[in-house]
Scaffold this active site. Structure first.
Site, mmCIF file in Angstrom:
data_model
loop_
_atom_site.group_PDB
_atom_site.id
_atom_site.type_symbol
_atom_site.label_atom_id
_atom_site.label_comp_id
_atom_site.label_asym_id
_atom_site.label_seq_id
_atom_site.Cartn_x
_atom_site.Cartn_y
_atom_site.Cartn_z
ATOM 1 N N GLY A 244 0.810 -1.206 0.000
ATOM 2 C CA GLY A 244 0.000 0.000 0.000
ATOM 3 C C GLY A 244 0.843 1.256 0.000
ATOM 4 N N GLY B 172 -0.734 -5.206 0.466
ATOM 5 C CA GLY B 172 -1.913 -4.891 -0.318
ATOM 6 C C GLY B 172 -1.972 -5.623 -1.647
ATOM 7 C CD GLU C 203 1.290 -6.775 5.942
ATOM 8 O OE1 GLU C 203 0.703 -6.613 4.870
ATOM 9 O OE2 GLU C 203 1.818 -7.862 6.272
ATOM 10 C CG ASP D 267 -3.862 -4.839 6.267
ATOM 11 O OD1 ASP D 267 -2.817 -5.245 5.725
ATOM 12 O OD2 ASP D 267 -4.350 -3.723 6.023
#
Length: 374
Positions: free
Chosen positions: A70, A129, A152, A160
């Site tokens: 991301g 992402g 992460e 996530d």
């Protein structure tokens, strides 16, 4: 102005269309920004109800990455501003973070539940992402240069974009290991772990596209899924891509033993006791020592809860946790240390600092993602 997502259609021999979406931000390794999320979401929504579109191909521009994660720089700026305003305790106060994660998670959920076949060509780096986009596609290809990772915990976040869902459903201790260590895996291990369906040489893509254009596509989504699967199966059988067992599979017995402990503390102690001269395993275990203790604890709790939840509920749970990380956690510090100042010396908070990060600040019908499964 260059568009960060390119949309085009290819005409099959029978007149049906194949929609092609290309992440086109090569300078940032196709890292996912909010405009890219919105462009992808809008085009997928339009094609879902277009009777001429038989399937969708999702790919990244360039040779280096499908999507390296991301856009953390914009998130960092808004986290700085939010905390400078002395509203760090306000989980809902960072408007950009609220919008970014809500729209990203909604996009990922729609990919998981998309009615038409989606072929994700996961060539090169696929991180964070990027895995969120790839994981939900109905058909996923990895190549000789594919490297997947969800690192992460090393930046004060957690795996996530649905990571709690698919990692908690991997066999044995594989999911826990990948979540805690952020270990990078190749195409063979991606298939072994269930993150890829086929392994092909990247050079095979033109032949795959040619075969897809010859298919007798129809308005029957189920039949189109079968057609795409058959093309990829035939391509893999004729591919020169090597698929020798990767290190994840080679160390499966040890990983199951290490991650089969009853508590995070016991798993971390087992990690620390391992002595190995295997570079891949040593790197993965060393990464845990540098990770944010609070992120490791939060990741463990998410993986414990996720198997009892629906996919939509997992995204709702992760959304709240992500906003907590932005408002009060180590996420800002991790991005600073690794990507902004690059001093590689994050000052982490204690492990119990994320104990309340699964608290839900909304009533059920007020949750921004309440309508996911409608």
């Amino acid at each position: 102005m260059n568009m960060p997502v390119l949309a085009e259609t290819l005409v099959a021999d029978n007149g049906s269309l194949i929609g092609v979406l290309t992440l086109s931000a090569e300078k940032t390794l196709n890292a996912l920004s909010l405009p890219m999320v919105d462009l992808l979401a809008a085009q997928l929504a339009a094609w879902a109800y277009d009777e001429h579109i038989a399937m969708v191909l999702l790919q990244g521009a360039g040779e280096k990455a499908f999507c390296a994660g991301g856009d953390l720089h914009n998130l960092y700026s808004t986290m700085m501003g939010h905390r400078a305003s002395r509203q760090a305790g306000d989980v809902l106060g960072n408007g950009y973070a609220n919008e970014f994660f809500a729209r990203e998670y909604t996009l990922d959920y729609r990919i998981h539940t998309y009615p038409k076949p989606i072929l994700c060509w996961g060539h090169g780096i696929v991180m964070g992402g990027g895995i969120g986009l790839m994981a939900g596609a109905s058909h996923r290809v990895a190549t000789e240069k594919t490297r997947l990772a969800m690192p992460e915990t090393g930046i004060g976040l957690f795996p996530d974009v649905g990571g709690s869902w698919f990692l908690s459903r991997m066999p044995g201790g594989i999911g826990r290991f990948l979540a805690l260590t952020g270990a990078s895996i190749n195409a063979a291990d991606a298939r072994y772990a269930g993150l890829a369906d086929r392994v092909l040489a990247h050079a095979d893509q033109p032949q795959v596209l040619a075969a897809l254009l010859r298919q007798p596509w129809s308005a029957d989504c189920a039949a189109n899924h079968v057609l795409l699967g058959a093309v990829l199966r035939a391509a893999e059988e004729g591919s020169a891509a090597a698929c020798a067992p990767g290190p994840l599979r080679q160390h499966r017995d040890l990983i199951d033993k290490l991650c089969g402990q009853e508590s995070l503390e016991a798993v971390l102690a087992a990690f620390a006791a391992v002595q190995t001269d295997d570079p891949w395993l040593a790197k993965a275990l060393a990464a845990v020592q540098r990770a944010a203790p609070g992120s490791l604890a939060l990741t463990w709790r998410l993986l414990e809860r996720a198997p009892r939840l629906s996919l939509a509920d997992v995204f709702r749970m992760e959304y709240g946790a992500a906003l907590h990380c932005c408002a009060q956690g180590d996420f800002m510090e991790g991005v600073r240390a690794l990507l902004i100042d690059k001093d590689q010396r994050p000052r982490w908070r204690p492990a119990d600092s994320t104990a309340h990060f699964l608290d839900n600040p909304w009533r059920p019908r007020e949750h921004p993602l309440a309508g996911l499964d409608n």
